[in-house]
Design an enzyme around this catalytic site. Structure first.
Site, PDB file in Angstrom:
ATOM      1  N   ASN A  10      30.889  23.473  30.530  1.00 31.23           N
ATOM      2  CA  ASN A  10      31.517  24.489  29.678  1.00 31.23           C
ATOM      3  C   ASN A  10      32.762  23.892  29.007  1.00 31.23           C
ATOM      4  O   ASN A  10      33.775  23.670  29.658  1.00 31.23           O
ATOM      5  CB  ASN A  10      31.878  25.677  30.595  1.00 31.23           C
ATOM      6  CG  ASN A  10      32.573  26.789  29.862  1.00 31.23           C
ATOM      7  OD1 ASN A  10      33.199  26.568  28.823  1.00 31.23           O
ATOM      8  ND2 ASN A  10      32.480  27.981  30.409  1.00 31.23           N
ATOM      9  N   GLY A  12      34.924  25.146  27.114  1.00 33.30           N
ATOM     10  CA  GLY A  12      36.090  26.046  27.188  1.00 33.30           C
ATOM     11  C   GLY A  12      36.862  25.833  28.473  1.00 33.30           C
ATOM     12  O   GLY A  12      38.091  25.717  28.467  1.00 33.30           O
ATOM     13  N   LYS A  13      36.127  25.756  29.612  1.00 33.41           N
ATOM     14  CA  LYS A  13      36.786  25.541  30.911  1.00 33.41           C
ATOM     15  C   LYS A  13      37.504  24.190  30.915  1.00 33.41           C
ATOM     16  O   LYS A  13      38.632  24.066  31.364  1.00 33.41           O
ATOM     17  CB  LYS A  13      35.742  25.529  32.033  1.00 33.41           C
ATOM     18  CG  LYS A  13      35.493  26.870  32.663  1.00 33.41           C
ATOM     19  CD  LYS A  13      34.621  26.716  33.906  1.00 33.41           C
ATOM     20  CE  LYS A  13      34.073  28.058  34.358  1.00 33.41           C
ATOM     21  NZ  LYS A  13      33.090  27.945  35.434  1.00 33.41           N
ATOM     22  N   ASP A  71      33.893  27.986  41.555  1.00 32.75           N
ATOM     23  CA  ASP A  71      33.002  29.139  41.567  1.00 32.75           C
ATOM     24  C   ASP A  71      33.893  30.367  41.454  1.00 32.75           C
ATOM     25  O   ASP A  71      35.007  30.376  41.985  1.00 32.75           O
ATOM     26  CB  ASP A  71      32.167  29.196  42.852  1.00 32.75           C
ATOM     27  CG  ASP A  71      31.007  30.179  42.691  1.00 32.75           C
ATOM     28  OD1 ASP A  71      30.469  30.302  41.567  1.00 32.75           O
ATOM     29  OD2 ASP A  71      30.640  30.835  43.674  1.00 32.75           O
ATOM     30  N   SER A  72      33.424  31.362  40.734  1.00 31.95           N
ATOM     31  CA  SER A  72      34.277  32.527  40.508  1.00 31.95           C
ATOM     32  C   SER A  72      33.435  33.773  40.335  1.00 31.95           C
ATOM     33  O   SER A  72      32.213  33.688  40.175  1.00 31.95           O
ATOM     34  CB  SER A  72      35.139  32.301  39.262  1.00 31.95           C
ATOM     35  OG  SER A  72      34.331  32.052  38.133  1.00 31.95           O
ATOM     36  N   TYR A 168      33.141  39.883  32.663  1.00 32.95           N
ATOM     37  CA  TYR A 168      33.591  41.249  32.956  1.00 32.95           C
ATOM     38  C   TYR A 168      34.980  41.542  32.377  1.00 32.95           C
ATOM     39  O   TYR A 168      35.544  42.602  32.671  1.00 32.95           O
ATOM     40  CB  TYR A 168      33.605  41.467  34.475  1.00 32.95           C
ATOM     41  CG  TYR A 168      32.249  41.279  35.125  1.00 32.95           C
ATOM     42  CD1 TYR A 168      31.303  42.295  35.116  1.00 32.95           C
ATOM     43  CD2 TYR A 168      31.909  40.063  35.729  1.00 32.95           C
ATOM     44  CE1 TYR A 168      30.053  42.119  35.707  1.00 32.95           C
ATOM     45  CE2 TYR A 168      30.666  39.882  36.329  1.00 32.95           C
ATOM     46  CZ  TYR A 168      29.745  40.908  36.308  1.00 32.95           C
ATOM     47  OH  TYR A 168      28.508  40.736  36.883  1.00 32.95           O
ATOM     48  N   ASP A 169      35.535  40.633  31.580  1.00 33.09           N
ATOM     49  CA  ASP A 169      36.895  40.812  31.059  1.00 33.09           C
ATOM     50  C   ASP A 169      37.144  42.186  30.418  1.00 33.09           C
ATOM     51  O   ASP A 169      38.182  42.797  30.675  1.00 33.09           O
ATOM     52  CB  ASP A 169      37.233  39.713  30.033  1.00 33.09           C
ATOM     53  CG  ASP A 169      37.631  38.401  30.696  1.00 33.09           C
ATOM     54  OD1 ASP A 169      37.956  38.411  31.896  1.00 33.09           O
ATOM     55  OD2 ASP A 169      37.621  37.368  30.006  1.00 33.09           O
ATOM     56  N   HIS A 194      42.890  34.524  37.844  1.00 32.52           N
ATOM     57  CA  HIS A 194      42.469  33.905  39.095  1.00 32.52           C
ATOM     58  C   HIS A 194      42.258  32.398  38.909  1.00 32.52           C
ATOM     59  O   HIS A 194      42.645  31.596  39.732  1.00 32.52           O
ATOM     60  CB  HIS A 194      41.176  34.586  39.561  1.00 32.52           C
ATOM     61  CG  HIS A 194      40.128  34.712  38.482  1.00 32.52           C
ATOM     62  ND1 HIS A 194      40.409  35.232  37.235  1.00 32.52           N
ATOM     63  CD2 HIS A 194      38.824  34.352  38.441  1.00 32.52           C
ATOM     64  CE1 HIS A 194      39.320  35.192  36.497  1.00 32.52           C
ATOM     65  NE2 HIS A 194      38.344  34.658  37.194  1.00 32.52           N
ATOM     66  N   ARG A 195      41.654  32.025  37.759  1.00 36.89           N
ATOM     67  CA  ARG A 195      41.364  30.597  37.511  1.00 36.89           C
ATOM     68  C   ARG A 195      42.670  29.831  37.323  1.00 36.89           C
ATOM     69  O   ARG A 195      42.851  28.736  37.850  1.00 36.89           O
ATOM     70  CB  ARG A 195      40.459  30.469  36.280  1.00 36.89           C
ATOM     71  CG  ARG A 195      39.843  29.104  36.108  1.00 36.89           C
ATOM     72  CD  ARG A 195      38.683  29.115  35.117  1.00 36.89           C
ATOM     73  NE  ARG A 195      37.561  29.863  35.618  1.00 36.89           N
ATOM     74  CZ  ARG A 195      37.226  31.093  35.221  1.00 36.89           C
ATOM     75  NH1 ARG A 195      37.914  31.708  34.287  1.00 36.89           N
ATOM     76  NH2 ARG A 195      36.202  31.708  35.744  1.00 36.89           N
TER      77      ARG A 195
HETATM   78  P1  IMP Z   1      30.978  30.903  37.258  1.00 38.64           P
HETATM   79  O1  IMP Z   1      32.015  30.657  38.280  1.00 38.64           O
HETATM   80  O2  IMP Z   1      31.227  30.162  35.982  1.00 38.64           O
HETATM   81  O3  IMP Z   1      29.585  30.748  37.805  1.00 38.64           O
HETATM   82  O4  IMP Z   1      31.141  32.441  36.834  1.00 38.64           O
HETATM   83  C1  IMP Z   1      30.577  33.478  37.547  1.00 38.64           C
HETATM   84  C2  IMP Z   1      30.605  34.777  36.788  1.00 38.64           C
HETATM   85  O5  IMP Z   1      31.750  35.506  37.208  1.00 38.64           O
HETATM   86  C3  IMP Z   1      30.714  34.692  35.267  1.00 38.64           C
HETATM   87  O6  IMP Z   1      29.455  34.596  34.671  1.00 38.64           O
HETATM   88  C4  IMP Z   1      31.356  36.017  34.945  1.00 38.64           C
HETATM   89  O7  IMP Z   1      30.399  37.038  34.930  1.00 38.64           O
HETATM   90  C5  IMP Z   1      32.262  36.257  36.150  1.00 38.64           C
HETATM   91  N1  IMP Z   1      33.619  35.759  35.882  1.00 38.64           N
HETATM   92  C6  IMP Z   1      34.233  34.698  36.477  1.00 38.64           C
HETATM   93  N2  IMP Z   1      35.475  34.525  35.970  1.00 38.64           N
HETATM   94  C7  IMP Z   1      35.609  35.463  35.022  1.00 38.64           C
HETATM   95  C8  IMP Z   1      36.664  35.774  34.122  1.00 38.64           C
HETATM   96  O8  IMP Z   1      37.727  35.125  34.050  1.00 38.64           O
HETATM   97  N3  IMP Z   1      36.444  36.817  33.299  1.00 38.64           N
HETATM   98  C9  IMP Z   1      35.294  37.536  33.304  1.00 38.64           C
HETATM   99  N4  IMP Z   1      34.280  37.296  34.106  1.00 38.64           N
HETATM  100  C10 IMP Z   1      34.430  36.256  34.967  1.00 38.64           C
END
Ligand code: IMP
Length: 212
Positions: A10, A12-13, A71-72, A168-169, A194-195
């Site tokens: 990604n 952006g990340k 992971d988030s 979900y922002d 959180h990130r």
């Molecule tokens: P991953 O960690 O990139 O696999 O993200 C897991 C999922 O968590 C994403 O697809 C979003 O649905 C949700 N998510 C994680 N971080 C955010 C955020 O900062 N904003 C909104 N949704 C998030």
């Protein structure tokens, strides 16, 4: 300058992480040819388990380098912590006819948000509490060196607000500044998210690394 490789496709990340890291004397780069490496199945029951699994697996492709994976997701108290580690594929029952833990593909943000809204339909405002969680794992040569967790506490609205961000922002209201995460600028998001919190902990750890 210390170099850290991030296990993400990604851009952006990568950009977000790189900007903050430079100020701490850390160079952030992607793993070379990341998209051609076999993907890691995110089947852990916790954010930590998935972050460890990814960081350890990808670090084996770049011997001697520190690799960071994340992971988030969103935990909603009234849903016993769901969507949690299944945040990216929460609408799997609606779109793929599978449970999220069985799904092999992510589902789109709009469908994931629609499922959350449906499940919270009868939950009063005061009970719509939840948090975004981000866990970063740093690994080298297949072994986790450290884990960093960041959270952002908020409320899930009953309709989307704002057009920035992703996931979900638009549903996540952040009382500290009275906006949803989709109403934040990129700078505000990295300050309050959180990130951003997990990444700042990681950067503090980097500053303490000495030549190893
Ligand atoms: P991953 O960690 O990139 O696999 O993200 C897991 C999922 O968590 C994403 O697809 C979003 O649905 C949700 N998510 C994680 N971080 C955010 C955020 O900062 N904003 C909104 N949704 C998030």
């Amino acid at each position: 300058m210390r170099r850290i490789l991030i296990a993400t496709s990604n851009p952006g990340k990568l950009r977000d992480f790189a900007g903050a890291a430079l100020r701490h004397g850390v160079e952030i780069a992607g793993i070379p040819d990341f998209s051609s490496l076999p993907s890691v199945v995110e089947d852990g029951f916790t954010f930590e388990a998935n972050a460890w699994k990814k960081a350890e697996a990808y670090s084996r492709y770049v011997p001697g380098e520190i690799v960071v994976a994340d992971d988030s997701g969103l935990e909603i108290d009234a849903l016993n912590g769901a969507p949690g580690v299944h945040s990216a594929r929460y609408a799997a029952p609606d779109l793929l006819n599978k449970e999220p833990h069985e799904a092999d593909a992510n589902t789109d943000d709009e469908a994931n948000n629609a499922r959350v809204l449906r499940e919270l339909k009868d939950i009063p405002t005061a009970q719509r509490t939840g948090r975004f969680v981000c866990v970063l794992a740093a690994a080298r040569d297949g072994k986790t060196l450290a884990t960093f967790r960041g959270t952002a506490e908020g409320m899930v609205l009953n309709a989307p607000h704002g057009t920035n961000g992703f996931g979900y922002d638009p549903l996540f209201y952040f009382p500290e500044i009275g906006k949803t995460f989709a109403e934040l600028t990129a700078e505000e998001k990295s300050k309050y998210s959180h990130r951003g919190a997990a990444f700042r902990r990681f950067l503090e750890w980097c500053e303490g690394l000495t030549g190893n």
